[in-house]
Design a protein around this motif. Sequence first.
Motif, PDB file in Angstrom:
ATOM      1  N   LEU A  22      -5.945 -24.702  -3.398  1.00  0.00           N
ATOM      2  CA  LEU A  22      -4.509 -24.523  -3.212  1.00  0.00           C
ATOM      3  C   LEU A  22      -4.225 -23.046  -3.030  1.00  0.00           C
ATOM      4  O   LEU A  22      -4.412 -22.253  -3.947  1.00  0.00           O
ATOM      5  N   LYS A  23      -3.829 -22.664  -1.835  1.00  0.00           N
ATOM      6  CA  LYS A  23      -3.544 -21.269  -1.530  1.00  0.00           C
ATOM      7  C   LYS A  23      -2.049 -21.100  -1.322  1.00  0.00           C
ATOM      8  O   LYS A  23      -1.375 -21.956  -0.762  1.00  0.00           O
ATOM      9  N   LEU A  24      -1.545 -19.948  -1.759  1.00  0.00           N
ATOM     10  CA  LEU A  24      -0.110 -19.698  -1.745  1.00  0.00           C
ATOM     11  C   LEU A  24       0.182 -18.377  -1.058  1.00  0.00           C
ATOM     12  O   LEU A  24      -0.411 -17.357  -1.386  1.00  0.00           O
ATOM     13  N   ALA A  25       1.072 -18.386  -0.073  1.00  0.00           N
ATOM     14  CA  ALA A  25       1.487 -17.155   0.599  1.00  0.00           C
ATOM     15  C   ALA A  25       2.808 -16.695   0.005  1.00  0.00           C
ATOM     16  O   ALA A  25       3.791 -17.440   0.017  1.00  0.00           O
ATOM     17  N   ILE A  26       2.826 -15.486  -0.538  1.00  0.00           N
ATOM     18  CA  ILE A  26       4.040 -14.944  -1.136  1.00  0.00           C
ATOM     19  C   ILE A  26       4.284 -13.538  -0.596  1.00  0.00           C
ATOM     20  O   ILE A  26       3.414 -12.908   0.001  1.00  0.00           O
ATOM     21  N   GLY A  27       5.487 -13.058  -0.843  1.00  0.00           N
ATOM     22  CA  GLY A  27       5.834 -11.683  -0.491  1.00  0.00           C
ATOM     23  C   GLY A  27       7.149 -11.348  -1.160  1.00  0.00           C
ATOM     24  O   GLY A  27       8.095 -12.134  -1.117  1.00  0.00           O
TER      25      GLY A  27
ATOM     26  N   ALA B  83      10.839 -15.663  -0.259  1.00  0.00           N
ATOM     27  CA  ALA B  83      10.701 -14.285  -0.731  1.00  0.00           C
ATOM     28  C   ALA B  83      11.285 -14.172  -2.140  1.00  0.00           C
ATOM     29  O   ALA B  83      12.108 -14.987  -2.556  1.00  0.00           O
ATOM     30  N   GLY B  84      10.861 -13.143  -2.859  1.00  0.00           N
ATOM     31  CA  GLY B  84      11.446 -12.889  -4.169  1.00  0.00           C
ATOM     32  C   GLY B  84      10.663 -13.520  -5.301  1.00  0.00           C
ATOM     33  O   GLY B  84       9.563 -14.049  -5.122  1.00  0.00           O
TER      34      GLY B  84
ATOM     35  N   THR C 129       3.951  -5.329   4.300  1.00  0.00           N
ATOM     36  CA  THR C 129       3.900  -4.441   5.458  1.00  0.00           C
ATOM     37  C   THR C 129       3.769  -3.014   4.926  1.00  0.00           C
ATOM     38  O   THR C 129       3.751  -2.795   3.715  1.00  0.00           O
ATOM     39  N   CYS C 130       3.700  -2.060   5.841  1.00  0.00           N
ATOM     40  CA  CYS C 130       3.560  -0.662   5.425  1.00  0.00           C
ATOM     41  C   CYS C 130       4.876  -0.043   4.955  1.00  0.00           C
ATOM     42  O   CYS C 130       4.887   1.093   4.473  1.00  0.00           O
ATOM     43  N   GLU C 131       5.972  -0.760   5.100  1.00  0.00           N
ATOM     44  CA  GLU C 131       7.271  -0.229   4.700  1.00  0.00           C
ATOM     45  C   GLU C 131       7.341  -0.041   3.182  1.00  0.00           C
ATOM     46  O   GLU C 131       6.888  -0.908   2.424  1.00  0.00           O
ATOM     47  N   PRO C 132       7.905   1.079   2.725  1.00  0.00           N
ATOM     48  CA  PRO C 132       8.028   1.321   1.280  1.00  0.00           C
ATOM     49  C   PRO C 132       8.754   0.203   0.541  1.00  0.00           C
ATOM     50  O   PRO C 132       8.385  -0.156  -0.580  1.00  0.00           O
ATOM     51  N   THR C 133       9.793  -0.376   1.172  1.00  0.00           N
ATOM     52  CA  THR C 133      10.535  -1.450   0.499  1.00  0.00           C
ATOM     53  C   THR C 133       9.657  -2.678   0.298  1.00  0.00           C
ATOM     54  O   THR C 133       9.760  -3.372  -0.734  1.00  0.00           O
ATOM     55  N   SER C 134       8.788  -2.984   1.258  1.00  0.00           N
ATOM     56  CA  SER C 134       7.877  -4.116   1.121  1.00  0.00           C
ATOM     57  C   SER C 134       6.896  -3.880  -0.018  1.00  0.00           C
ATOM     58  O   SER C 134       6.629  -4.779  -0.827  1.00  0.00           O
ATOM     59  N   LEU C 135       6.350  -2.676  -0.108  1.00  0.00           N
ATOM     60  CA  LEU C 135       5.380  -2.355  -1.162  1.00  0.00           C
ATOM     61  C   LEU C 135       6.044  -2.379  -2.538  1.00  0.00           C
ATOM     62  O   LEU C 135       5.459  -2.848  -3.520  1.00  0.00           O
ATOM     63  N   THR C 136       7.284  -1.894  -2.609  1.00  0.00           N
ATOM     64  CA  THR C 136       8.009  -1.906  -3.880  1.00  0.00           C
ATOM     65  C   THR C 136       8.265  -3.331  -4.347  1.00  0.00           C
ATOM     66  O   THR C 136       8.066  -3.671  -5.519  1.00  0.00           O
ATOM     67  N   ASP C 137       8.694  -4.185  -3.422  1.00  0.00           N
ATOM     68  CA  ASP C 137       8.958  -5.577  -3.771  1.00  0.00           C
ATOM     69  C   ASP C 137       7.667  -6.313  -4.112  1.00  0.00           C
ATOM     70  O   ASP C 137       7.652  -7.193  -4.978  1.00  0.00           O
ATOM     71  N   ALA C 138       6.577  -5.964  -3.424  1.00  0.00           N
ATOM     72  CA  ALA C 138       5.285  -6.582  -3.722  1.00  0.00           C
ATOM     73  C   ALA C 138       4.842  -6.212  -5.131  1.00  0.00           C
ATOM     74  O   ALA C 138       4.324  -7.057  -5.874  1.00  0.00           O
TER      75      ALA C 138
END
Length: 209
Positions: free
Chosen positions: A3-8, A120-121, A141-150
């Motif tokens: 069971l694999k799960l894609a999240i972000g 998401a979330g 992604t390489c965006e700072p907001t994406s890394l912060t949320d990750a």
Amino acid sequence: MSLKLAIGGKGGVGKTCLSLNLSLSLASQGFKVCLLDADLGMANVNILTGIYPDKDLGNVISGQFTLDEIIIKNYQGIDIIPGSSGIEQMTELSPTRTGTLVSAFLELEDYDYFIFDTSAGISPQVVSFCMASHEIILVVTCEPTSLTDAYSMLKVLSKHKYSRPVRVVVNQVKSASNAKKAYARLKKTTEKFLKINMKPLGIVASDKN
């Protein structure tokens, strides 16, 4: 069954595109795959596939149909469980109800891979799906907001003592060096503050097509 799960943590990073293409790729190698559109309330696998089912997970929740009755069979080699769009109740399922759903999915016919495409979330539903999965694919992604949320997502998983692998995919990459730097930033912060098993899975180049 795996069971694999894609999240972000952030929306728009490419979870659905990766989930669908990973499913199709595994099926092309001869594996039996089921893809669940687990973005409860805002399902969008149908947008990428062009499939608009007349019954979906919302009908299962309401008791109108069983899971077996809503599964879309053999779409280019994969089976799909369609989610629900625009149904507020789907976003308010309790962790217990979500856990019951996960158990029902796992009781379906024998699949080699069961792939969840989540919202998401860090909603309770997403956390419940995470805790039930064998492996999490964290899409950034390489965006700072994406890394912060990750990082926020990883923090929640660490709090819940998730001990299985979290594999990171850097998506929409314009240069490999930027992807490596983005992953290194996330890994450095994670290793400093969290107890989580995080490893790189790979990168996906940006492609307008």
